[in-house]
Structure formats: structure tokens, C-alpha cells
Motif scaffolding. Structure first.
Motif, short mmCIF file in Angstrom:
data_model
loop_
_atom_site.label_atom_id
_atom_site.label_comp_id
_atom_site.label_asym_id
_atom_site.label_seq_id
_atom_site.Cartn_x
_atom_site.Cartn_y
_atom_site.Cartn_z
N ILE A 19 13.05 15.16 -20.42
CA ILE A 19 11.58 14.95 -20.31
C ILE A 19 10.86 16.23 -20.86
O ILE A 19 10.02 16.17 -21.82
CB ILE A 19 11.03 14.92 -18.73
N GLU A 20 11.54 17.41 -20.70
CA GLU A 20 10.89 18.59 -21.24
C GLU A 20 11.04 18.50 -22.63
O GLU A 20 10.14 19.04 -23.45
CB GLU A 20 11.73 19.73 -20.67
N VAL A 21 12.25 18.18 -23.32
CA VAL A 21 12.23 17.94 -24.83
C VAL A 21 11.44 16.93 -25.31
O VAL A 21 10.65 17.16 -26.28
CB VAL A 21 13.89 17.44 -24.85
N LEU A 22 11.26 16.03 -24.49
CA LEU A 22 10.13 14.83 -25.12
C LEU A 22 8.78 15.35 -25.17
O LEU A 22 8.03 15.33 -25.99
CB LEU A 22 10.22 13.75 -24.21
N ARG A 23 8.46 16.30 -24.08
CA ARG A 23 7.11 16.86 -24.05
C ARG A 23 6.71 17.78 -25.01
O ARG A 23 5.89 17.88 -25.90
CB ARG A 23 6.88 17.43 -22.56
N PRO B 91 0.83 -1.34 -0.07
CA PRO B 91 -0.11 0.11 -0.07
C PRO B 91 0.90 1.35 0.06
O PRO B 91 0.39 2.09 -0.64
CB PRO B 91 -0.89 -0.20 1.26
N HIS B 92 1.95 1.06 0.77
CA HIS B 92 2.89 2.48 0.66
C HIS B 92 3.31 2.74 -0.47
O HIS B 92 3.68 3.78 -1.03
CB HIS B 92 3.81 2.34 1.90
N ALA B 93 3.82 1.65 -1.10
CA ALA B 93 4.53 1.88 -2.52
C ALA B 93 3.82 2.14 -3.57
O ALA B 93 4.02 2.90 -4.57
CB ALA B 93 5.23 0.47 -2.71
N MET B 94 2.33 1.64 -3.41
CA MET B 94 1.52 2.00 -4.43
C MET B 94 1.12 3.73 -4.25
O MET B 94 0.78 4.43 -5.27
CB MET B 94 0.31 1.20 -4.39
N LYS B 95 1.14 4.01 -2.95
CA LYS B 95 0.92 5.50 -2.76
C LYS B 95 1.96 6.41 -3.46
O LYS B 95 1.64 7.36 -4.14
CB LYS B 95 0.89 5.94 -1.62
N PHE B 96 3.13 5.83 -3.64
CA PHE B 96 4.28 6.64 -3.98
C PHE B 96 4.29 6.50 -5.59
O PHE B 96 4.42 7.52 -6.39
CB PHE B 96 5.72 6.09 -3.62
N ALA B 97 3.85 5.31 -5.90
CA ALA B 97 3.88 5.05 -7.59
C ALA B 97 2.59 6.08 -8.07
O ALA B 97 2.86 6.66 -9.26
CB ALA B 97 3.39 3.40 -7.98
N LEU C 259 8.72 7.48 -16.26
CA LEU C 259 9.05 7.13 -14.94
C LEU C 259 9.99 5.79 -14.95
O LEU C 259 10.88 5.91 -13.71
CB LEU C 259 7.35 6.41 -14.43
N ALA C 260 10.06 5.10 -15.80
CA ALA C 260 11.06 3.92 -15.68
C ALA C 260 12.39 4.66 -15.73
O ALA C 260 13.38 4.20 -14.86
CB ALA C 260 11.01 3.00 -17.14
N LEU C 261 12.66 5.76 -16.65
CA LEU C 261 14.12 6.34 -16.62
C LEU C 261 14.42 6.89 -15.18
O LEU C 261 15.47 6.72 -14.82
CB LEU C 261 13.96 7.57 -17.59
N VAL C 262 13.33 7.60 -14.51
CA VAL C 262 13.69 8.03 -13.25
C VAL C 262 13.67 7.09 -12.31
O VAL C 262 14.78 7.18 -11.30
CB VAL C 262 12.66 8.86 -12.87
N TYR C 263 12.93 6.31 -12.05
CA TYR C 263 12.98 5.09 -11.12
C TYR C 263 14.35 4.49 -11.26
O TYR C 263 14.91 4.09 -10.29
CB TYR C 263 11.97 4.01 -11.38
N GLN C 264 14.94 4.12 -12.54
CA GLN C 264 15.94 3.28 -12.54
C GLN C 264 17.38 4.11 -12.11
O GLN C 264 18.22 3.58 -11.76
CB GLN C 264 16.08 2.66 -14.03
N PHE C 265 17.10 5.30 -12.74
CA PHE C 265 18.23 6.06 -11.97
C PHE C 265 18.42 6.31 -10.55
O PHE C 265 19.42 5.96 -9.99
CB PHE C 265 18.23 7.34 -12.77
N VAL C 266 17.31 6.34 -9.93
CA VAL C 266 17.32 6.67 -8.50
C VAL C 266 17.51 5.23 -7.90
O VAL C 266 18.48 5.33 -6.87
CB VAL C 266 15.99 7.01 -7.85
N TYR C 267 17.27 4.28 -8.35
CA TYR C 267 17.37 2.89 -7.79
C TYR C 267 18.91 2.66 -7.84
O TYR C 267 19.67 2.08 -7.16
CB TYR C 267 16.69 1.90 -8.60
N GLY C 268 19.39 2.82 -9.17
CA GLY C 268 20.98 2.24 -9.16
C GLY C 268 21.83 3.49 -8.29
O GLY C 268 22.74 3.20 -7.63
N TYR C 269 21.49 4.76 -8.36
CA TYR C 269 22.31 5.64 -7.61
C TYR C 269 22.24 5.34 -5.86
O TYR C 269 23.06 5.27 -5.44
CB TYR C 269 21.87 6.95 -7.79
#
Length: 267
Positions: A250-254, A144-150, A171-181
């Protein structure tokens, strides 16, 4: 040639219906139930103790017997509340996710700052609990807490103006960057603690060894160009720069998607 055997994938504890904890008289009897009540055992206390042990001793040393000893009860008492060690570890992961600080649901807020907040709080949690990164890769992170974050992350990404079909990839880009770091940073901090050194002391020892060696010359030059030599400050600065790069992308993509939709509307 196929062996004919089938392998089953373990379901998540969050997908299994489990009745409220019962006194399992067939295993313990009245005396065991009385001992459990005396101990003041409950699900939250068990999960909290699990998190403390994992923080202090790591995942490889964790066991149900070790947990029971920490709680001052028998291992069977713990099993009144959780069916398996795997289930307990999933509960612990979501307990760590409860520490994540979510931005307010304010549609007028700057999505960039909200994304930075989500990335920073996730990184901090991974560093505090280095065992979490390994478990996220082994279990479904759908508590439940992980899903609130997602949900918060999805809401922020939507507010950026990105096309909906591109949000999962962003979101995969941000998640994986933060996860690895956060994973590398947390493990480095744990390694320093095991060695009885601060991160700055450990870093200074390494730099002293590589100083003057030609193969490290370029790396040393880049390290020396940073303001200050405090490890945590350097990591924080690098994290901010990398996250700024992700947000710029992300801004460029948008903007590209907006131009494309404008062209389609005009054609």
C-alpha cells in the motif's frame, strides 16, 4: 434458446421495511400471545440464541425448529419476530460484526496501526464464528455493525494518502486476505474440536505422518524454521508477516501516486 423464465435475487433483510413485531392473532390467537410473553421472547434473544447454536453446532444443523427448541417456544413464536430463516441468518452475521473493535476516529493516529487493528479484530471474529465466512458470501453484508466497520476501514485507507480511486482495490486486498486467513483458521479449529483434539495435538499427528517423506521435505524444513511449534502462535506470526507485506505494498502504491501527481504538477 431462452426459457422465458426470470429469476429474482433475494433482497437483504436490511433493505426491507418491516413493522415492529406484532401478535399475529390470525395464526396464534390470545393463548399463543400469552405463551410468547411468558417466554420473554424478543428479537435480541432470538438472534443471540441463533449465534450460540451456530457456534456450537454449525450452519448445516441449524433450523428454525432447533432454534425454537433451544428457546423453549414454538417455531411460530419465532416467526413473529423474523419472516424467514434467511433474514435471521443475516441478523446473526451482523450480531457477530458487533464484536469487531474499531479504532478511535483520531486523524493523528498511524493508519498502519489502525489497519492492523481492523484486520486483527476481523480475523478474530471469523475464527470465533466459522459460519460467518460462508454467510458473508451468500448474503449482502450491509447490517449496521458491518457498515460501521466498513466506514472505519474506509476512513483509515483515506488517511494513508492513497488516491481515492485506488482505495476500493486496496481494501479488497486486505478484506480478502483476512477473509481467507480467518476462514481457514476457523475451520481448522472447528475440525480439531470435532476430532476431540487440540490444534497442537492434531498438528503433531499430521507432522508425524509426513516426517521422512521426500515430497514434504521442503515444507517440513520451512515448518521447522519457525520459532516454536504452537499452532496459534505460528498462525499469529504468519498473519503479521502477511499483513506487513500488504501494508508495504500500500505504501508503494501511495508513493507511486504521489510521484505521479508531482510530475503532472511540474509539467
Amino acid at each position: 434458446m431462452a426459457s422465458g423464465r426470470t429469476r429474482t435475487i433475494r433482497a437483504s433483510v436490511w433493505l426491507n421495511e418491516r413493522p415492529a413485531p406484532k401478535r399475529r392473532a390470525e395464526h396464534s390467537g390470545p393463548a399463543g400471545a400469552a405463551a410468547e410473553q411468558t417466554a420473554g421472547l424478543d428479537h435480541d434473544r432470538i438472534v443471540a440464541a441463533t449465534v450460540r447454536l451456530l457456534d456450537a453446532e454449525g450452519l448445516t444443523k441449524f433450523s428454525m425448529r432447533r432454534l425454537a427448541a433451544e428457546l423453549g417456544v414454538t417455531a411460530m413464536s419465532v416467526y413473529w419476530y423474523v419472516d424467514t430463516k434467511d433474514d435471521l441468518l443475516e441478523f446473526a452475521v451482523d450480531a457477530a460484526a458487533a464484536e469487531l473493535v474499531l479504532p478511535p476516529e483520531d486523524t493523528d493516529a498511524d493508519w498502519r496501526e489502525q489497519l492492523r487493528q481492523l484486520a486483527a479484530t476481523n480475523r478474530d471474529m471469523l475464527v470465533r464464528h466459522p459460519w460467518v465466512s460462508r454467510l458473508i458470501g451468500e448474503y449482502l453484508n450491509i447490517g449496521p455493525h458491518a457498515m460501521k466497520f466498513a466506514t472505519a476501514a474506509q476512513r483509515v485507507a483515506i488517511s494513508s494518502g492513497l488516491p481515492v480511486e485506488e482505495i476500493p482495490g486496496v481494501l479488497a486486498l486486505v478484506y480478502q486476505f483476512v477473509y481467507g486467513y480467518g476462514t481457514i483458521e476457523g475451520r481448522f479449529a472447528a475440525r480439531c474440536r470435532e476430532a476431540g483434539l487440540t490444534q497442537d495435538e492434531y498438528f503433531a499427528e499430521v507432522m508425524a505422518v509426513v516426517d521422512g517423506r521426500s515430497e514434504f521435505e521442503e515444507s517440513k524444513r520451512l515448518m521447522d524454521s519457525r520459532p516454536g511449534t504452537d499452532v496459534e502462535a505460528m498462525r499469529a506470526r504468519d498473519f503479521e508477516v502477511a499483513l506487513d507485506c500488504a501494508i508495504a505494498g500500500i505504501e508503494v502504491l501511495r508513493d507511486r501516486a504521489l510521484r505521479r501527481s508531482g510530475q503532472d504538477a511540474g509539467s
